[in-house]
Design a protein around this motif. Structure first.
Motif, PDB file in Angstrom:
ATOM      1  N   ALA A 125       0.830  -1.204   0.000  1.00 27.90           N
ATOM      2  CA  ALA A 125       0.000   0.000   0.000  1.00 27.90           C
ATOM      3  C   ALA A 125       0.866   1.257   0.000  1.00 27.90           C
ATOM      4  O   ALA A 125       0.564   2.236  -0.694  1.00 27.90           O
ATOM      5  CB  ALA A 125      -0.932  -0.001   1.212  1.00 27.90           C
ATOM      6  N   ALA A 126       1.948   1.230   0.778  1.00 30.91           N
ATOM      7  CA  ALA A 126       2.852   2.386   0.814  1.00 30.91           C
ATOM      8  C   ALA A 126       3.518   2.597  -0.546  1.00 30.91           C
ATOM      9  O   ALA A 126       3.630   3.736  -1.031  1.00 30.91           O
ATOM     10  CB  ALA A 126       3.908   2.176   1.901  1.00 30.91           C
ATOM     11  N   VAL A 127       3.952   1.522  -1.174  1.00 37.21           N
ATOM     12  CA  VAL A 127       4.560   1.621  -2.511  1.00 37.21           C
ATOM     13  C   VAL A 127       3.536   2.154  -3.516  1.00 37.21           C
ATOM     14  O   VAL A 127       3.859   2.961  -4.397  1.00 37.21           O
ATOM     15  CB  VAL A 127       5.099   0.242  -2.953  1.00 37.21           C
ATOM     16  N   ALA A 128       2.270   1.717  -3.375  1.00 42.05           N
ATOM     17  CA  ALA A 128       1.221   2.184  -4.279  1.00 42.05           C
ATOM     18  C   ALA A 128       1.018   3.693  -4.163  1.00 42.05           C
ATOM     19  O   ALA A 128       0.824   4.385  -5.165  1.00 42.05           O
ATOM     20  CB  ALA A 128      -0.091   1.459  -3.978  1.00 42.05           C
ATOM     21  N   VAL A 129       1.072   4.219  -2.943  1.00 46.44           N
ATOM     22  CA  VAL A 129       0.944   5.666  -2.749  1.00 46.44           C
ATOM     23  C   VAL A 129       2.121   6.388  -3.399  1.00 46.44           C
ATOM     24  O   VAL A 129       1.945   7.367  -4.138  1.00 46.44           O
ATOM     25  CB  VAL A 129       0.868   6.017  -1.247  1.00 46.44           C
ATOM     26  N   LEU A 130       3.333   5.890  -3.145  1.00 48.46           N
ATOM     27  CA  LEU A 130       4.529   6.517  -3.713  1.00 48.46           C
ATOM     28  C   LEU A 130       4.515   6.469  -5.240  1.00 48.46           C
ATOM     29  O   LEU A 130       5.014   7.375  -5.911  1.00 48.46           O
ATOM     30  CB  LEU A 130       5.790   5.819  -3.184  1.00 48.46           C
ATOM     31  N   TYR A 131       3.942   5.419  -5.806  1.00 44.89           N
ATOM     32  CA  TYR A 131       3.866   5.285  -7.265  1.00 44.89           C
ATOM     33  C   TYR A 131       2.782   6.188  -7.842  1.00 44.89           C
ATOM     34  O   TYR A 131       2.977   6.817  -8.896  1.00 44.89           O
ATOM     35  CB  TYR A 131       3.585   3.826  -7.630  1.00 44.89           C
ATOM     36  N   SER A 132       1.629   6.261  -7.178  1.00 51.67           N
ATOM     37  CA  SER A 132       0.483   6.976  -7.753  1.00 51.67           C
ATOM     38  C   SER A 132       0.671   8.487  -7.764  1.00 51.67           C
ATOM     39  O   SER A 132       0.089   9.168  -8.612  1.00 51.67           O
ATOM     40  CB  SER A 132      -0.799   6.625  -6.991  1.00 51.67           C
ATOM     41  N   VAL A 133       1.480   9.028  -6.851  1.00 52.33           N
ATOM     42  CA  VAL A 133       1.673  10.481  -6.808  1.00 52.33           C
ATOM     43  C   VAL A 133       2.372  10.996  -8.081  1.00 52.33           C
ATOM     44  O   VAL A 133       1.823  11.864  -8.773  1.00 52.33           O
ATOM     45  CB  VAL A 133       2.439  10.904  -5.534  1.00 52.33           C
ATOM     46  N   PRO A 134       3.557  10.480  -8.458  1.00 52.22           N
ATOM     47  CA  PRO A 134       4.169  10.970  -9.706  1.00 52.22           C
ATOM     48  C   PRO A 134       3.365  10.614 -10.953  1.00 52.22           C
ATOM     49  O   PRO A 134       3.331  11.386 -11.921  1.00 52.22           O
ATOM     50  CB  PRO A 134       5.546  10.295  -9.721  1.00 52.22           C
ATOM     51  N   VAL A 135       2.687   9.443 -10.945  1.00 52.60           N
ATOM     52  CA  VAL A 135       1.864   9.070 -12.099  1.00 52.60           C
ATOM     53  C   VAL A 135       0.721  10.076 -12.286  1.00 52.60           C
ATOM     54  O   VAL A 135       0.440  10.528 -13.401  1.00 52.60           O
ATOM     55  CB  VAL A 135       1.302   7.640 -11.926  1.00 52.60           C
ATOM     56  N   GLY A 136       0.067  10.445 -11.184  1.00 52.42           N
ATOM     57  CA  GLY A 136      -1.036  11.402 -11.258  1.00 52.42           C
ATOM     58  C   GLY A 136      -0.596  12.801 -11.617  1.00 52.42           C
ATOM     59  O   GLY A 136      -1.268  13.503 -12.380  1.00 52.42           O
TER      60      GLY A 136
END
Length: 434
Positions: free
Chosen positions: A245-256
């Motif tokens: 879940a933490a990795v997903a947050v870190l990934y979704s911020v730059p993608v968004g």
């Protein structure tokens, strides 16, 4: 008698519109006062149960859902799915259903799935002549796929309360989720096959299709990598659900921010505030439900329920039918998180005594609560879908009941009485101990 009053207090106060955490707190307070339970015992017990790293995954997955909702990911996913089924009559409805399943595997949230996919698909469905009552009912009934297709915050709660493997609970809901997706798609096609108002996009050549598929796959790739990272990391044993879940947050911020460019400073702050607010409400409910669950055990509530049910029938399947009806009713009057927190400590010991695997029950409770969320007369998800589609619920009721009768109910019957539908994937991935 007191424990019955405590349960009635929860349901009555919910129907009266009292905030859900206060309903649980009032029931707990009643038991403390009426039975002289020592708060100096219940409060530390609840606090110790809350000190779990697994629970950190919940606010993180809530935040991922918000970031993906506002980050512009839904549009690229919808366009990719449309390449495969968008050029048959009723195909846009199938696009909506499959998009709900794909987005649900990223957001893990029924509400986020309905909000994102609904806001994208409803204008397109309207432009192509789809009846809006049908469209709103279809997307609303498909939105709970976000509850079934992992990762799911509700399954994390179930695993935590029931002391089960989070990964096994994730895997258990995949089979029912896929079955529901297929049934909703088929029924949508059947209902629209003779509708003269539904437009179909003109056919294209194989070369054109491959070119469009290549282009849209490239644009959707950053979005599709998300479930690969999260689920691949969890299933491969590389990461725990919390770490994923933490990795997903870190990934979704730059993608968004950088790729889809749907995120900006203002809506990012909105996501953070909504996450904090939702997490605070959920954690308060969990704190109270831990005290209640301890009281349930000491009052022998599961044994009382077993005695009551077996006095009506000794048939295991009849008892499961009654349990399913109870969970559907709870799902109708409560949101999915609150319903999960209430039903799990009460019913898990009951079904375990009936010989039902806790992992199997994870799928049963998931389907029941999803069904409750779309079942009239309360149907919170159905009303939410009507608001997003700007469509009266009266126009949604007939198609919604068709989707419930011929997609949701067969899925519920299958998941309840065919354990292999839920257990084959956990056994395949984790071994034969389930």
């Amino acid at each position: 008698m007191a424990i019955t009053i405590a349960l009635i207090l929860i349901i009555v106060t919910l129907l009266l519109g009292l905030p859900v955490p206060f309903c649980f707190m009032l029931s707990t307070l009643f038991m403390v006062v009426s039975h002289s339970y020592d708060p100096s015992f219940l409060l530390p017990y609840s606090f110790s149960q809350m000190s779990s790293l697994v629970l950190l995954a919940i606010p993180l997955f809530i935040m991922v859902g918000g970031l993906m909702d506002r980050g512009g990911i839904g549009s690229s996913l919808v366009k990719l799915v449309e390449v495969f089924v968008g050029r048959i009559k009723g195909g846009l409805g199938v696009v909506a259903v499959v998009s709900c399943a794909v987005f649900g595997s990223i957001s893990g949230s029924c509400a986020a799935t309905l909000s994102c996919i609904g806001s994208i698909m409803f204008p397109r469905l309207r432009e192509n002549g789809y009846p809006m009552g049908h469209s709103a009912a279809l997307v609303s009934c498909a939105a709970p796929l976000g509850l079934l297709i992992p990762p799911s915050s509700q399954m994390i709660l179930y695993a935590w309360v029931g002391q089960q493997s989070v990964l096994a609970c994730f895997l258990a809901t995949v089979g029912p989720g896929l079955l529901l997706m297929v049934l909703l798609s088929i029924i949508n096609l059947v209902l629209l096959k003779d509708d003269p108002n539904v437009h179909v996009s003109p056919p294209i050549t194989g070369t054109e299709k491959r070119k469009i598929l290549w282009d849209r796959s490239g644009k959707a790739l950053p979005a599709l990598i998300m479930p690969v990272i999260v689920l691949g990391g969890i299933y491969g044993g590389i990461m725990t659900p919390t770490e994923a879940a933490a990795v997903a947050v870190l990934y979704s911020v730059p993608v968004g921010f950088l790729i889809y460019k749907g995120l900006n400073k203002d809506n990012f702050l909105e996501v953070v505030i909504e996450t904090a607010t939702t997490t605070g409400v959920v954690m308060l409910m969990m704190f109270c439900i831990m005290m209640l669950s301890r009281i349930y055990v000491q009052e022998r509530l599961p044994s009382m329920i077993i005695d009551l049910l077996t006095s009506i029938s000794s048939n295991k399947y009849v008892i499961m039918l009654m349990i399913n009806l109870f969970m559907i009713i709870i799902g109708m009057i409560m949101d999915d998180v609150s319903a999960m927190l209430l039903c799990t400590p009460i019913l898990l010991p009951v079904v375990t005594k009936l010989g039902i695997s806790p992992i199997h029950f994870a799928a049963i409770i998931g389907v029941n609560l999803g069904l409750g969320n779309v079942t009239p007369p309360t149907a919170p998800t159905l009303y939410f879908g009507g608001r997003i589609a700007n469509t009266p619920v009266s126009q949604m009721l007939r198609p919604a009941m068709i989707f419930i009768l011929f997609a949701w109910l067969p899925t519920l019957v299958a998941v309840t009485y065919i354990p292999e539908l839920s257990l084959w994937l956990p056994r395949l991935v984790l071994g034969g101990r389930f």
